[in-house]
Design an enzyme around this catalytic site. Structure first.
Site, PDB file in Angstrom:
ATOM      1  N   CYS A  97      22.256 -15.767  42.187  1.00 22.92           N
ATOM      2  CA  CYS A  97      23.329 -15.134  42.965  1.00 22.92           C
ATOM      3  C   CYS A  97      23.491 -15.853  44.310  1.00 22.92           C
ATOM      4  O   CYS A  97      22.511 -16.139  44.990  1.00 22.92           O
ATOM      5  CB  CYS A  97      22.942 -13.680  43.200  1.00 22.92           C
ATOM      6  SG  CYS A  97      24.019 -12.790  44.312  1.00 22.92           S
ATOM      7  N   CYS A 101      30.269 -13.056  47.208  1.00 30.99           N
ATOM      8  CA  CYS A 101      31.436 -12.448  46.563  1.00 30.99           C
ATOM      9  C   CYS A 101      31.576 -10.973  46.910  1.00 30.99           C
ATOM     10  O   CYS A 101      32.684 -10.434  46.930  1.00 30.99           O
ATOM     11  CB  CYS A 101      31.346 -12.615  45.054  1.00 30.99           C
ATOM     12  SG  CYS A 101      29.970 -11.709  44.334  1.00 30.99           S
ATOM     13  N   THR A 188      23.025  -6.973  48.725  1.00 28.26           N
ATOM     14  CA  THR A 188      22.968  -8.401  48.417  1.00 28.26           C
ATOM     15  C   THR A 188      23.340  -9.251  49.629  1.00 28.26           C
ATOM     16  O   THR A 188      24.373  -9.015  50.267  1.00 28.26           O
ATOM     17  CB  THR A 188      23.949  -8.703  47.267  1.00 28.26           C
ATOM     18  OG1 THR A 188      23.489  -8.020  46.113  1.00 28.26           O
ATOM     19  CG2 THR A 188      24.054 -10.190  46.990  1.00 28.26           C
ATOM     20  N   GLU A 255      18.102  -8.714  48.052  1.00 30.17           N
ATOM     21  CA  GLU A 255      18.683  -7.428  48.441  1.00 30.17           C
ATOM     22  C   GLU A 255      17.842  -6.697  49.492  1.00 30.17           C
ATOM     23  O   GLU A 255      16.622  -6.855  49.533  1.00 30.17           O
ATOM     24  CB  GLU A 255      18.849  -6.535  47.199  1.00 30.17           C
ATOM     25  CG  GLU A 255      20.061  -6.856  46.344  1.00 30.17           C
ATOM     26  CD  GLU A 255      20.010  -8.192  45.622  1.00 30.17           C
ATOM     27  OE1 GLU A 255      18.888  -8.708  45.404  1.00 30.17           O
ATOM     28  OE2 GLU A 255      21.076  -8.745  45.280  1.00 30.17           O
ATOM     29  N   HIS A 290      34.951  -6.542  41.973  1.00 25.30           N
ATOM     30  CA  HIS A 290      33.573  -7.014  41.864  1.00 25.30           C
ATOM     31  C   HIS A 290      33.181  -7.227  40.397  1.00 25.30           C
ATOM     32  O   HIS A 290      32.429  -8.148  40.074  1.00 25.30           O
ATOM     33  CB  HIS A 290      32.651  -6.011  42.552  1.00 25.30           C
ATOM     34  CG  HIS A 290      31.349  -6.610  42.962  1.00 25.30           C
ATOM     35  ND1 HIS A 290      31.242  -7.877  43.497  1.00 25.30           N
ATOM     36  CD2 HIS A 290      30.070  -6.129  42.903  1.00 25.30           C
ATOM     37  CE1 HIS A 290      29.979  -8.147  43.740  1.00 25.30           C
ATOM     38  NE2 HIS A 290      29.246  -7.115  43.379  1.00 25.30           N
ATOM     39  N   TYR A 294      31.845 -11.001  37.267  1.00 25.80           N
ATOM     40  CA  TYR A 294      30.695 -11.199  36.386  1.00 25.80           C
ATOM     41  C   TYR A 294      30.948 -12.184  35.246  1.00 25.80           C
ATOM     42  O   TYR A 294      30.005 -12.770  34.725  1.00 25.80           O
ATOM     43  CB  TYR A 294      30.193  -9.837  35.889  1.00 25.80           C
ATOM     44  CG  TYR A 294      29.294  -9.189  36.925  1.00 25.80           C
ATOM     45  CD1 TYR A 294      29.807  -8.798  38.161  1.00 25.80           C
ATOM     46  CD2 TYR A 294      27.937  -9.018  36.706  1.00 25.80           C
ATOM     47  CE1 TYR A 294      28.991  -8.256  39.132  1.00 25.80           C
ATOM     48  CE2 TYR A 294      27.113  -8.471  37.676  1.00 25.80           C
ATOM     49  CZ  TYR A 294      27.640  -8.091  38.886  1.00 25.80           C
ATOM     50  OH  TYR A 294      26.818  -7.562  39.846  1.00 25.80           O
ATOM     51  N   CYS A 297      30.318 -15.680  37.667  1.00 22.72           N
ATOM     52  CA  CYS A 297      28.960 -16.045  38.109  1.00 22.72           C
ATOM     53  C   CYS A 297      27.952 -15.950  36.966  1.00 22.72           C
ATOM     54  O   CYS A 297      27.108 -16.836  36.806  1.00 22.72           O
ATOM     55  CB  CYS A 297      28.543 -15.193  39.292  1.00 22.72           C
ATOM     56  SG  CYS A 297      28.295 -13.456  38.934  1.00 22.72           S
ATOM     57  N   GLU A 441      20.065  -7.002  37.536  1.00 25.13           N
ATOM     58  CA  GLU A 441      21.308  -7.218  38.291  1.00 25.13           C
ATOM     59  C   GLU A 441      22.522  -7.197  37.360  1.00 25.13           C
ATOM     60  O   GLU A 441      23.574  -6.654  37.692  1.00 25.13           O
ATOM     61  CB  GLU A 441      21.238  -8.542  39.049  1.00 25.13           C
ATOM     62  CG  GLU A 441      22.175  -8.564  40.234  1.00 25.13           C
ATOM     63  CD  GLU A 441      23.325  -9.511  40.068  1.00 25.13           C
ATOM     64  OE1 GLU A 441      23.106 -10.599  39.513  1.00 25.13           O
ATOM     65  OE2 GLU A 441      24.435  -9.170  40.501  1.00 25.13           O
TER      66      GLU A 441
HETATM   67  C1  FAD Z   1      20.662  -6.771  42.116  1.00 30.80           C
HETATM   68  C2  FAD Z   1      21.639  -5.774  42.617  1.00 30.80           C
HETATM   69  C3  FAD Z   1      22.510  -6.130  43.630  1.00 30.80           C
HETATM   70  C4  FAD Z   1      23.386  -5.193  44.165  1.00 30.80           C
HETATM   71  N1  FAD Z   1      24.190  -5.554  45.219  1.00 30.80           N
HETATM   72  C5  FAD Z   1      24.932  -4.608  45.848  1.00 30.80           C
HETATM   73  C6  FAD Z   1      25.662  -4.923  47.026  1.00 30.80           C
HETATM   74  O1  FAD Z   1      25.673  -6.063  47.475  1.00 30.80           O
HETATM   75  N2  FAD Z   1      26.364  -3.954  47.620  1.00 30.80           N
HETATM   76  C7  FAD Z   1      26.386  -2.685  47.162  1.00 30.80           C
HETATM   77  O2  FAD Z   1      27.033  -1.848  47.780  1.00 30.80           O
HETATM   78  N3  FAD Z   1      25.693  -2.343  46.042  1.00 30.80           N
HETATM   79  C8  FAD Z   1      24.971  -3.280  45.387  1.00 30.80           C
HETATM   80  N4  FAD Z   1      24.264  -2.950  44.246  1.00 30.80           N
HETATM   81  C9  FAD Z   1      24.248  -1.563  43.843  1.00 30.80           C
HETATM   82  C10 FAD Z   1      24.892  -1.228  42.528  1.00 30.80           C
HETATM   83  O3  FAD Z   1      26.265  -1.068  42.672  1.00 30.80           O
HETATM   84  C11 FAD Z   1      24.165   0.039  42.060  1.00 30.80           C
HETATM   85  O4  FAD Z   1      22.880  -0.348  41.641  1.00 30.80           O
HETATM   86  C12 FAD Z   1      24.887   0.753  40.960  1.00 30.80           C
HETATM   87  O5  FAD Z   1      26.085   1.297  41.426  1.00 30.80           O
HETATM   88  C13 FAD Z   1      24.015   1.882  40.376  1.00 30.80           C
HETATM   89  O6  FAD Z   1      23.564   2.723  41.383  1.00 30.80           O
HETATM   90  P1  FAD Z   1      21.999   3.027  41.499  1.00 30.80           P
HETATM   91  O7  FAD Z   1      21.290   1.744  41.503  1.00 30.80           O
HETATM   92  O8  FAD Z   1      21.813   3.923  42.661  1.00 30.80           O
HETATM   93  O9  FAD Z   1      21.644   3.710  40.148  1.00 30.80           O
HETATM   94  P2  FAD Z   1      21.602   5.246  39.813  1.00 30.80           P
HETATM   95  O10 FAD Z   1      22.744   5.922  40.477  1.00 30.80           O
HETATM   96  O11 FAD Z   1      20.260   5.763  40.144  1.00 30.80           O
HETATM   97  O12 FAD Z   1      21.841   5.210  38.258  1.00 30.80           O
HETATM   98  C14 FAD Z   1      20.811   5.307  37.295  1.00 30.80           C
HETATM   99  C15 FAD Z   1      21.384   5.926  36.026  1.00 30.80           C
HETATM  100  O13 FAD Z   1      21.838   7.249  36.304  1.00 30.80           O
HETATM  101  C16 FAD Z   1      23.191   7.409  35.906  1.00 30.80           C
HETATM  102  N5  FAD Z   1      23.846   8.298  36.884  1.00 30.80           N
HETATM  103  C17 FAD Z   1      23.916   8.154  38.222  1.00 30.80           C
HETATM  104  N6  FAD Z   1      24.618   9.168  38.779  1.00 30.80           N
HETATM  105  C18 FAD Z   1      25.003   9.948  37.778  1.00 30.80           C
HETATM  106  C19 FAD Z   1      25.750  11.179  37.702  1.00 30.80           C
HETATM  107  N7  FAD Z   1      26.228  11.765  38.789  1.00 30.80           N
HETATM  108  N8  FAD Z   1      25.969  11.716  36.470  1.00 30.80           N
HETATM  109  C20 FAD Z   1      25.491  11.117  35.356  1.00 30.80           C
HETATM  110  N9  FAD Z   1      24.765   9.978  35.375  1.00 30.80           N
HETATM  111  C21 FAD Z   1      24.519   9.404  36.559  1.00 30.80           C
HETATM  112  C22 FAD Z   1      23.782   6.010  35.942  1.00 30.80           C
HETATM  113  O14 FAD Z   1      24.914   5.885  35.082  1.00 30.80           O
HETATM  114  C23 FAD Z   1      22.603   5.176  35.472  1.00 30.80           C
HETATM  115  O15 FAD Z   1      22.543   5.180  34.082  1.00 30.80           O
HETATM  116  C24 FAD Z   1      23.422  -3.890  43.658  1.00 30.80           C
HETATM  117  C25 FAD Z   1      22.565  -3.540  42.610  1.00 30.80           C
HETATM  118  C26 FAD Z   1      21.681  -4.457  42.097  1.00 30.80           C
HETATM  119  C27 FAD Z   1      20.751  -4.036  40.995  1.00 30.80           C
END
Ligand code: FAD
Length: 491
Positions: A97, A101, A188, A255, A290, A294, A297, A441
């Site tokens: 990464c 972006c 990120t 991150e 965003h 995918y 990249c 990721e």
């Molecule tokens: C390597 C990496 C880079 C990233 N970079 C960025 C970045 O630069 N900027 C940024 O803003 N974000 C970034 N993200 C965040 C990314 O958008 C989130 O990881 C993603 O939106 C999921 O949120 P979470 O990780 O909190 O997972 P969770 O919300 O904990 O999700 C875990 C599981 O629970 C489910 N779930 C969550 N909420 C609910 C609900 N209300 N009802 C039912 N099911 C639910 C989800 O579908 C999933 O299956 C990055 C993530 C990663 C892994």
């Protein structure tokens, strides 16, 4: 525009507070945990001066000047397509990464949403944001796109949480600006960005209007604290250059968990302040831009993984085996499928009322949903082809030791004309690019799969599909019945 060196030098003047492994990082440029991520991001600057400069630059519609594409507001479908092509090319060079972006997508989403808020609420966010955009372009800034809140109990809305800080919110306002509190997760490139652009992470009701906040904040603003994330095998980079697999560029985007401890933001950097009814559209716009990425990249990464798998097959003496060829073909198919989706959602992009261009939402979500599966399958096939070596290779230090090194040199040789070290290096690259952090990721970056499924269901126009089917099946439209059903649904 800044070149790579100028970007790296510009980071030296920033003083973000970053904790990593029990210590404070004094310089992201010098520190071994952050330097590889700096190198990756620097590639986005280097490209603007290299043979792909045409792809990596654009003409600003705000100033008429040439700008780095990562600071550009898309002006046509060609910009959207070029974005995907550029991302693929950069990934081919970094194998990881390059972080920038996210900010580009946050900027483009903000351009659209501030325009809409102003049109409907009589606010002045859009012009304010345009001034900010000019500043970003003029200084060729790297912006961290900061959407994801820490979210606490996922079943509860922001205001229902035990702790009100589980989502970033406005604590107070005064004539000079606003104070925000909370934390953004998985950020990120944050450690080596110049500023972050925060935006809401979910749809919000009137009771949660204090959570409807978008603002630009320098990464070293008073009250900002970053905690650097741990990645798979990241300590290996302190011990040499072979075992990391990709010593110069590391894995994913470095991150951070970024805490905003009552951070002051002046009004000229506030782009949403309480307009909760636009939070959902903001999230969707950012997410679609965003998710478009995918198939750029991750396809560039797949190019490297496929190349590494082919090389491993050659080093092992089996490139002509039918099942190996089949697996390589399958990997190509999976990768190019993602690329097709990204090119399609870009080519099918449409102008927005703000004057910029926006991707096709349905297709953009399809890209990312494919990616959550295809990257795992590509990695699985790479593991198959590379062999168990990727899981059992000895330490680099033992390879370099006069006692054990000769054994490793002799017994881990594959084809006679291939140096053992090349085979080891390639196996480590496969391990680096197809394991833990890298795969997670592909799953959660830009949203977990369910977020895309919801969008697919919403955007696919199922009613129209039912009509197509009824028409061909010779079922006559039952006007009264359908109207009644529609009224019931509306209620
Ligand atoms: C390597 C990496 C880079 C990233 N970079 C960025 C970045 O630069 N900027 C940024 O803003 N974000 C970034 N993200 C965040 C990314 O958008 C989130 O990881 C993603 O939106 C999921 O949120 P979470 O990780 O909190 O997972 P969770 O919300 O904990 O999700 C875990 C599981 O629970 C489910 N779930 C969550 N909420 C609910 C609900 N209300 N009802 C039912 N099911 C639910 C989800 O579908 C999933 O299956 C990055 C993530 C990663 C892994």
């Amino acid at each position: 525009m800044k070149n790579a060196l100028e970007y790296i030098e510009s980071l030296r003047s920033l003083k973000p507070i970053i904790y990593c492994n029990g210590q404070k990082i004094e310089s992201v440029v010098e520190h071994p945990m952050t330097r590889p991520h700096v190198n990756s991001a620097a590639m986005t600057y280097a490209m603007a001066f290299g043979p792909d400069a045409e792809l990596a630059t654009a003409t600003s519609h705000l100033t008429g000047k040439k700008v780095n594409r990562f600071t550009h507001i898309h002006q046509g479908t060609n910009d959207l397509v070029n974005k995907v092509k550029l991302l693929r090319k950069i990934s081919q060079k970094t194998g990881t990464c390059f972080q920038r972006c996210v900010g580009m997508d946050a900027l483009n989403a903000t351009f659209i949403v501030t325009h809409k808020i102003d049109q409907e609420c009589g606010t002045e966010y859009h012009n304010r944001f345009i001034e900010y955009m000019k500043y970003v372009q003029e200084n060729d800034l790297m912006i961290a796109g900061s959407m994801t809140d820490v979210k606490g109990d996922r079943s509860l809305k922001p205001g229902e949480q035990d702790d009100p800080d589980m989502y970033v919110h406005i604590v107070s306002k005064n004539e000079e600006g606003i104070i925000v509190r909370g934390a953004k997760a998985h950020q990120t490139g944050m450690a080596n960005s110049h500023e972050m652009l925060i935006l809401p992470t979910t749809n919000l009701g009137p009771e949660d209007k204090d959570y409807a906040v978008a603002a630009a904040i320098p990464v070293d603003a008073p009250g900002v604290v970053h905690i650097f994330g741990r990645q798979t095998n990241d300590q290996r980079r302190l011990q040499g250059d072979i075992d990391t697999g990709n010593a110069k560029f590391a894995i994913v985007g470095g991150e951070t968990l970024t805490i905003l401890n009552d951070v002051f933001v002046p009004w000229n950097k506030v782009f949403m302040c309480g307009e909760h009814q636009y939070a959902q559209e903001y999230v969707e716009k950012f997410a679609a831009y965003h998710r478009q990425n995918y198939g750029g990249c991750k396809v560039g990464l797949s190019d490297v993984i496929i190349g590494a798998s082919q090389a491993m097959a050659e080093y092992n003496g089996v490139p002509k085996a039918n099942h190996i060829k089949d697996k390589i073909i399958e990997m190509i198919n999976l990768a190019e499928t993602m690329y097709c989706c990204s090119i399609a959602c870009s080519a099918e992009g449409k102008p927005t009322e703000a004057g910029s261009y926006y991707v096709d939402t349905l297709l953009a979500n399809t890209v990312k949903l494919n990616c959550t599966k295809n990257m795992y399958e590509i990695s699985r096939l790479a593991h198959d082809i590379a062999g168990g070596l990727i899981a059992t290779l000895p330490y680099e230090i033992d390879y370099k030791s006069p006692v054990t090194g000769p054994y490793i040199e002799k017994y881990l040789k594959g084809k006679a004309d291939v140096p053992t070290q090349d085979r080891i290096r390639m196996a480590r690259l496969v391990e680096n690019m197809t394991g833990g952090t890298a795969l997670a990721e592909s799953m959660h970056g830009a949203g977990s799969p369910q977020a895309m499924r919801i969008m697919l269901y919403r955007e696919a126009n199922l009613k129209e599909k039912v009509k197509f089917a009824k028409n061909l099946a010779g079922i006559k439209p039952q006007v009264a019945q359908e109207q009644a059903a529609a009224t019931k649904e509306d209620k």
